[in-house]
Each structure stands twice: as structure tokens, then as C-alpha cells.
Design a protein around this motif. Structure first.
Motif, short mmCIF file in Angstrom:
data_model
loop_
_atom_site.label_atom_id
_atom_site.label_comp_id
_atom_site.label_asym_id
_atom_site.label_seq_id
_atom_site.Cartn_x
_atom_site.Cartn_y
_atom_site.Cartn_z
N ARG A 87 27.18 26.14 37.79
CA ARG A 87 27.54 26.62 39.13
C ARG A 87 27.92 28.10 39.13
O ARG A 87 28.07 28.69 40.20
CB ARG A 87 28.68 25.79 39.70
CG ARG A 87 28.31 24.34 39.96
CD ARG A 87 29.42 23.60 40.67
NE ARG A 87 29.06 22.22 40.96
CZ ARG A 87 29.85 21.37 41.59
NH1 ARG A 87 31.07 21.77 42.00
NH2 ARG A 87 29.46 20.13 41.83
N GLY A 88 28.09 28.66 37.95
CA GLY A 88 28.36 30.09 37.87
C GLY A 88 29.80 30.41 37.53
O GLY A 88 30.70 29.57 37.62
N LEU A 89 30.02 31.67 37.09
CA LEU A 89 31.34 32.17 36.71
C LEU A 89 31.54 33.57 37.27
O LEU A 89 30.61 34.39 37.24
CB LEU A 89 31.47 32.21 35.18
CG LEU A 89 31.41 30.88 34.43
CD1 LEU A 89 31.22 31.13 32.93
CD2 LEU A 89 32.68 30.07 34.68
N THR A 90 32.74 33.83 37.75
CA THR A 90 33.05 35.19 38.17
C THR A 90 33.24 36.07 36.94
O THR A 90 33.42 35.56 35.82
CB THR A 90 34.35 35.20 39.00
OG1 THR A 90 35.43 34.78 38.16
CG2 THR A 90 34.23 34.28 40.21
N ALA A 91 33.22 37.37 37.14
CA ALA A 91 33.45 38.28 36.03
C ALA A 91 34.83 38.05 35.41
O ALA A 91 35.00 38.10 34.19
CB ALA A 91 33.31 39.73 36.49
N ALA A 96 21.68 35.75 37.94
CA ALA A 96 22.07 36.23 39.26
C ALA A 96 23.56 36.58 39.23
O ALA A 96 24.29 36.21 38.31
CB ALA A 96 21.79 35.17 40.32
N ALA A 97 24.00 37.30 40.26
CA ALA A 97 25.40 37.72 40.35
C ALA A 97 26.09 37.05 41.53
O ALA A 97 25.46 36.45 42.40
CB ALA A 97 25.47 39.24 40.48
N LYS A 98 27.44 37.14 41.52
CA LYS A 98 28.32 36.68 42.61
C LYS A 98 28.11 35.22 42.96
O LYS A 98 27.65 34.91 44.09
CB LYS A 98 28.10 37.56 43.84
CG LYS A 98 28.50 39.02 43.61
CD LYS A 98 28.32 39.85 44.87
CE LYS A 98 28.72 41.30 44.62
NZ LYS A 98 28.57 42.13 45.84
N PRO A 99 28.47 34.30 42.10
CA PRO A 99 28.97 34.50 40.74
C PRO A 99 27.79 34.66 39.76
O PRO A 99 26.64 34.38 40.11
CB PRO A 99 29.74 33.22 40.47
CG PRO A 99 28.98 32.19 41.25
CD PRO A 99 28.52 32.89 42.50
#
Length: 457
Positions: free
Chosen positions: A308-312, A345-348
Motif C-alpha cells: 500500500r506504500g510508505l511515506t518518506a 510511484a510517490a505519495k506514498p
């Protein structure tokens, strides 16, 4: 060429061997084969060789006739290095005098024309009788050797030889050695088909109407293609399929998934990660190999573990703990995206491609209870050089789960596979279990016992 090698009645196979050996500078006064394996090292060479499992078959086929005829059986690897030697005791003592013994080299390049080296060089069964040997010290010996081919790869993997003093080698020995070599190849073919069936069962979810399952040697064993093996590229390049289309080989650990690439393909990229047991992690992006630095491998691994992604900020904490800096992570991601293009991809931060990872495969196999798959897929600790807190935690958890499951329910083969990993190689409990369950005559018993002694010391 000397008169003896080129005289009337000399067989062409012998003449050709003499020409090769003399051109290579082999001395006819060579008196002893070279030692290539010390006794403490030959055990590993034996246990790793595919003919080790066939020793009972070869002993049953050959030894009864050899002892009566005062001959010996010699089995070598593809380079002519002697791995096993058995047979008539007096003849074995005489063979010791020329180095026809475990651990010595009998290629043409080592001792000139002989039944082992010439059979390997010529690719077919060869009898070398008395003075047909280049080395004069071998003139009182005669031997018949037959190469053994791996039906999977098609390559010669060793040589089966029967040797004896010249008057004692019966003409029927040629047929006996050829028959034994063919029996060995038939047994290897049967084992290959059994492995293929296990691979099809293990990876059936990766095969559909378009993709195929390919062995590490390039044989297509499931899917829509049949016929000749495909070329397995060294660096994961795309390959040309039998119908002219391009295909991608995705590593599955013990096999490949072959995926056709339609013309003008704009499909989601596929990322394959190899992170277990290696100090040099790498990835394949749509079949193209990408070598990763340790930090980039850590980032990709964490993104694969968090789909699901990770923030910086979160990624920084997982990598560095409380001392992490999100600015550092953003810079690393920028460099990583230069390698992986749009796969991140970014954000996250997240992976936007289809991901196949060896550590995820092991986790899935553990959840499904497939211990044979676990033992085969688990090649060692996750990113063993990493000190990142989250990676270290994932590594320890995966190692503990694999070890516990194999000790609780794993077969001897499963435990032996685990014992080939960096952690299992020195695991006293695993080694003791192998020693207690494997018969004394099995090569794995001796290897595990030797390792266990080192661990105890």
C-alpha cells in the motif's frame, strides 16, 4: 606422431587422441595422475554430484562381475576427476601406484590417452588397450570408459570406467560398461521427470494460457509451447520464442516463468526480486537484470513488504530508526527511480509493477504448508548484510519460521536443502537430525557428521 601411434591397425579414435595429447605437450613418461581433491574436500564434490544418488544402481550392475574378473569400477565427474572407485582389492592397491584413485585427475590433459579422458574428450564409449595408452606406465592396464549425459541439460556430467590389468579385461566389458551408463542415464531421466512434476505442482499458479514454465536448463515443461528448449540468457534478456515473438524469463528460484511480449506491449512492468542468501542482491525488470546497491535493495524490499506504500518519514524510520532523515530517503528514491523508471510511484512511495520476490514466495509457501517448496525456495537469510531495523526484523522472523517448520514437519530432503543455506550449514540441531535419519551409506550422512564435528569444535 610416433610409429606406435600411427602404425597399421591403430584405431582412429586412439590416433586422434594421441594427436591431441602430443600437441598439448603430454609426456609419455608421465608416471602418476595429478591429485585434484584432498580427502577432506572430496566429500563435498561427491555429495553435490548427480551420480551420487545412482551409486547403488551402478554397484549392483557392475561390482559382482568386476570382483570375479579382478577389475575395478571408477566414476568421475565431467572433468575426469575420480569421485568413486570400488572393486577388486588387490587391483585397487595396484591402481594406487598410478593415481587411479579417489581425488585424482584422469583427463587426457592430465595423463594422456586413457579410457576415462578419451571417452570424455570423444563423447562416446572408448576402450583403451595396453600400449594404446600414451603414458608408458599404463601399458600393463586396459580400460573401458563411457560418458554419462544429463538428460536435462544434454551435457556430459561424468564417466563410468572399468579398469584392470591387461590380460584380465574381458571383451564383454565394453558392452557391460555401455549398458551401465545407459541405465544411469535412464535413471537420471526418470528423476528429471519426477522433478518436472514437482515443479509443475509447485508453480502451477504461475502458468496460464499465455505463459509457460521453463526449467533452469531451458526445457519448457508446462504451458502452450512445446519442442526444443529455449535459450536461457545469462542476464535476463528477452528471448525469441519458437513463433517469433519476444518473451521474458522471470526467475522463480528453481525454474522460470516464460511470458510472451505482444507487439507494442504497454502492459504493467514486472519486477522480480532476488534478495535471499546473497551479498549482491539484484532485480529483473521485464527481464532485464538490474544490480542493486544494498540500500536500494532494502528500499525495494520494504516497498514489496508494504504494497500500500510508505511515506518518506515511515520509510526513513524503518531503515534508520529514530535517526532517520526523510531527505536522505527522497534522494535515494530519486536515484533508484533512475534504475526502475516508472516502477516506483510517490505519495506514498509504492511499487506500481507486478512484483515477484523470492522472500514473498517463501512466505506464501509457509502459509500454504508446502514444506518442499519452502526448502527449495529458501536460499538463505533476507539481505544478510543489511543492518536496517525493519530488514533485520523481517530476516529473523522469516528464518525462524522456516527453521521451525522444517524441524517440525520437514522430510530429510527438506532438512538437507536447508542445510545448504548459510544458516543451516552450521545449525547443530538440523545437522544432528540429518545424521540420525539418513543411512550411514548415504553421502549426506557423512557430510552432516563432518559439519557437526566442526560445529562442536
Amino acid at each position: 606422431m610416433t610409429e606406435r601411434a600411427s602404425g597399421e591397425g591403430t584405431r582412429e579414435v586412439i590416433s586422434a587422441s594421441w594427436r591431441r595429447c602430443l600437441a598439448a605437450g603430454i609426456d609419455p613418461d608421465t608416471s602418476y595422475a595429478p591429485l585434484v581433491y584432498e580427502q577432506e574436500d572430496i566429500g563435498d564434490a561427491r555429495s553435490a554430484h548427480p551420480l551420487a544418488a545412482l551409486l547403488p544402481l551402478l554397484r549392483t550392475t557392475l561390482l559382482p562381475a568386476l570382483d570375479e574378473a579382478a577389475n575395478i569400477m571408477v566414476i568421475t565427474d565431467a572433468a575426469g576427476h575420480v569421485l568413486w572407485r570400488e572393486g577388486h582389492r588387490r587391483v585397487m592397491r595396484q591402481a594406487d601406484g598410478i593415481g587411479l584413485s579417489d581425488g585424482f585427475g584422469w583427463s587426457e590433459g592430465a595423463v594422456g590417452t586413457n579410457g576415462i579422458g578419451t571417452a570424455l574428450a570423444d563423447g562416446r564409449a572408448v576402450r583403451v588397450y595396453a600400449a594404446e595408452h600414451l603414458a608408458r606406465i599404463l601399458h600393463q592396464w586396459s580400460c573401458t570408459g563411457a560418458p554419462v549425459r544429463d538428460p536435462d541439460s544434454g551435457r556430459v556430467i561424468g564417466c563410468l570406467d572399468v579398469s584392470g590389468m591387461t590380460p584380465r579385461l574381458h571383451p564383454a566389458t565394453d558392452a557391460l560398461v555401455r549398458t551401465a551408463a545407459r541405465l544411469a542415464e535412464s535413471d537420471l531421466a526418470l528423476r528429471m521427470r519426477e522433478r518436472d512434476e514437482r515443479l509443475r505442482s509447485r508453480h502451477h499458479r504461475h502458468v496460464d494460457g499465455a505463459s509457460a514454465l521453463v526449467t533452469l536448463t531451458g526445457r519448457v515443461i508446462a504451458g502452450p509451447w512445446a519442442g526444443p528448449a529455449v535459450r536461457v540468457p545469462e542476464c535476463g534478456d528477452r528471448i525469441v520464442l519458437p513463433d517469433g515473438r519476444l518473451g521474458i524469463l522471470e526467475p522463480l528460484g528453481d525454474a522460470y516463468r516464460l511470458i510472451p511480449v505482444p507487439a507494442g506491449d504497454d502492459a504493467v512492468p514486472r519486477l522480480t526480486l532476488t534478495m535471499l542468501g546473497s551479498d549482491h542482491p539484484y532485480a529483473f525488470l521485464d527481464g532485464a537484470r538490474i544490480d542493486l546497491s544494498l540500500r536500494h535493495a532494502e528500499i525495494v524490499t520494504l516497498l514489496a513488504l508494504h504494497p500500500r506504500g510508505l511515506t518518506a518519514e515511515r520509510l526513513s524510520y524503518l531503515l534508520y530508526g529514530d535517526e532517520g532523515n526523510p531527505v536522505t530517503i527522497r534522494a535515494e528514491i530519486h536515484r533508484l527511480r533512475a534504475q526502475l523508471n516508472t516502477a516506483i510511484a510517490a505519495k506514498p512511495y509504492r511499487l506500481t509493477c507486478a512484483v515477484l520476490a523470492d522472500f514473498l514466495e517463501v512466505r506464501q509457501a509457509l502459509a500454504a504448508g508446502g514444506l518442499s517448496s519452502v526448502a527449495r525456495l529458501y536460499q538463505g537469510p533476507l539481505l544478510p548484510r543489511s543492518e536496517a531495523p525493519a530488514i533485520r526484523s523481517a530476516r529473523e522472523e522469516l528464518e525462524a519460521r522456516v527453521r521451525a517448520q522444517l524441524l517440525a514437519r520437514g522430510s530429510t530432503d527438506d532438512l538437507w536443502a536447508y542445510a545448504q543455506t548459510p544458516s543451516g550449514a552450521e545449525d547443530a540441531e538440523v545437522l544432528q537430525r540429518i545424521v540420525s535419519t539418513v543411512p550411514v551409506g548415504d553421502q549426506r550422512h557423512a557430510a552432516a557428521r563432518t559439519r557437526l564435528a566442526r560445529v562442536d569444535d
